[in-house]
Design a protein around this motif. Sequence first.
Motif, short mmCIF file in Angstrom:
data_model
loop_
_atom_site.label_atom_id
_atom_site.label_comp_id
_atom_site.label_asym_id
_atom_site.label_seq_id
_atom_site.Cartn_x
_atom_site.Cartn_y
_atom_site.Cartn_z
N GLN A 326 -5.11 6.03 -4.88
CA GLN A 326 -5.92 6.41 -6.04
C GLN A 326 -6.12 5.22 -6.99
OE1 GLN A 326 -3.92 9.75 -7.84
NE2 GLN A 326 -3.96 10.93 -5.93
N SER A 327 -5.08 4.42 -7.17
CA SER A 327 -5.18 3.28 -8.08
C SER A 327 -6.14 2.21 -7.57
CB SER A 327 -3.79 2.67 -8.31
OG SER A 327 -2.92 3.60 -8.90
N HIS A 328 -6.27 2.10 -6.26
CA HIS A 328 -7.20 1.12 -5.68
C HIS A 328 -8.65 1.61 -5.71
CE1 HIS A 328 -3.67 -1.04 -4.17
NE2 HIS A 328 -4.48 -2.03 -3.85
N GLY A 329 -8.82 2.92 -5.89
CA GLY A 329 -10.19 3.43 -5.94
C GLY A 329 -10.89 3.30 -4.61
N GLY A 330 -12.21 3.04 -4.65
CA GLY A 330 -13.03 3.02 -3.44
C GLY A 330 -12.58 2.01 -2.41
N ILE A 331 -12.09 0.84 -2.85
CA ILE A 331 -11.70 -0.19 -1.88
C ILE A 331 -10.52 0.26 -1.03
CG2 ILE A 331 -10.08 -1.43 -3.39
CD1 ILE A 331 -11.19 -4.03 -2.23
N GLY A 332 -9.71 1.14 -1.60
CA GLY A 332 -8.54 1.61 -0.86
C GLY A 332 -8.89 2.48 0.34
N PHE A 333 -10.11 3.01 0.37
CA PHE A 333 -10.54 3.87 1.46
C PHE A 333 -11.16 3.08 2.61
CE2 PHE A 333 -10.21 6.89 -1.97
CZ PHE A 333 -9.80 8.06 -1.36
N THR A 334 -11.36 1.79 2.44
CA THR A 334 -12.06 1.01 3.46
C THR A 334 -11.11 0.62 4.59
OG1 THR A 334 -11.62 -1.11 2.36
CG2 THR A 334 -13.63 0.08 1.73
N TRP A 335 -11.68 0.53 5.79
CA TRP A 335 -10.89 0.15 6.97
C TRP A 335 -10.41 -1.30 6.86
CZ3 TRP A 335 -8.76 2.85 10.73
CH2 TRP A 335 -8.31 2.18 11.87
N GLU A 336 -11.18 -2.14 6.18
CA GLU A 336 -10.84 -3.56 6.10
C GLU A 336 -9.64 -3.83 5.19
OE1 GLU A 336 -14.75 -2.94 7.63
OE2 GLU A 336 -13.86 -2.28 5.71
N HIS A 337 -9.38 -2.95 4.25
CA HIS A 337 -8.25 -3.16 3.33
C HIS A 337 -6.95 -2.78 4.04
CE1 HIS A 337 -5.81 -3.06 -0.32
NE2 HIS A 337 -6.81 -3.70 -0.92
#
Length: 374
Positions: A326-337
């Motif tokens: 949740q704290s990472h927001g949208g970037i946290g949902f990406t496969w690359e992260h």
Amino acid sequence: MDFEFNEEQATLREISRSALLTHSSPAHVRSLAESGHDVDDKLWRLGTDLGWTGLAIGEDFGGSGQSLVELCIVAEELGRALAAGPFITSSLVGLAVERFGSDTIKDELLPRLADGSFRATWALAEPRGAWTPASVTTNAIATDGDYILHGRKTAVQDAGSSNGILVSAVLGGAPALFMVDPASTGVTLRKQKTLDESRSFYEIDFDNVRVGGGRRLEVDASAVQWLCDAAAVLTSADSLGAGQRLMEMTVDYVKVREQFDRAIGSFQAVKHKISDMAIGVKGTFAATYYAAMSLDLGSPDASRDATVAKSFSSDAMSRLAGQALQSHGGIGFTWEHDLHLYLRRVKTDETLYGDTPAHQERLAALLIDDRPAT
């Protein structure tokens, strides 16, 4: 109780973390998962050189004679680095063989487990069953001095790269443990697709598999439960390591991610999340290492302490992973992260050897059993 590591333990942690930082980066973990390999042979050799495989094996058999606490230190660093390989499962088998094996099987297996030339794993859980000795239905029948095994196991870690599988079964209505060669006739391995990208798990069928009489470990219900407790504590340590790394990633991110011309880490709501994560990490550390010390000392409350540790860690580290996402927001949902790799590890650890509801139920039963008579 003193939770500070002594100098030797602190050195073990420092060396292990440094080695894994170089040899088990998230990029390397992704590469290993894509290749379909269970074990990075280079990392395995490094681990054996560092003494991980012989850590809890006695000096008479080529190990260093350390305790479950030292194994937890290594397990924590393995989780932090998302490391693959049967380091922990081989250590569990080593503990079982040294405690419950005959002199013959000790002499045969312990030196090879210590030097890493023999990899092993433990097959406990069964489809739709719990991670408890009482849930085991795999059957063993004594015949002509040998044993015949029949049953199915699931979520057996790194079985495809193991030289031996310690199988929990029922013999004459009582718990039993057998060391089985995965190349034996009647053993069928199927790799499972799981949430965790960093480790490999297998389903195994045992179709009338013949096991030599000398491959049985002499155990009773309390011995198998001790092994379950040790596995639960080591899994908690693995989850702790992954959780610590998730918290560090989150702290680093909220310091630089800006919203309304301010770093989001300056907002009170985000600070509260980080505080909750830190509380979870501290609590899991205390519960895990307390349980490890209790098991090492043979405390009468050791099984209860292990149940508390696994119950707490499964819940706290799972919530921490969600807060990190949740704290990472949208970037946290990406496969690359890389965040999802740690989240998957934590969520898998949550289930292995029993989740929070299972251990809370067991803890309640233990507390009821311990009530003084009135």
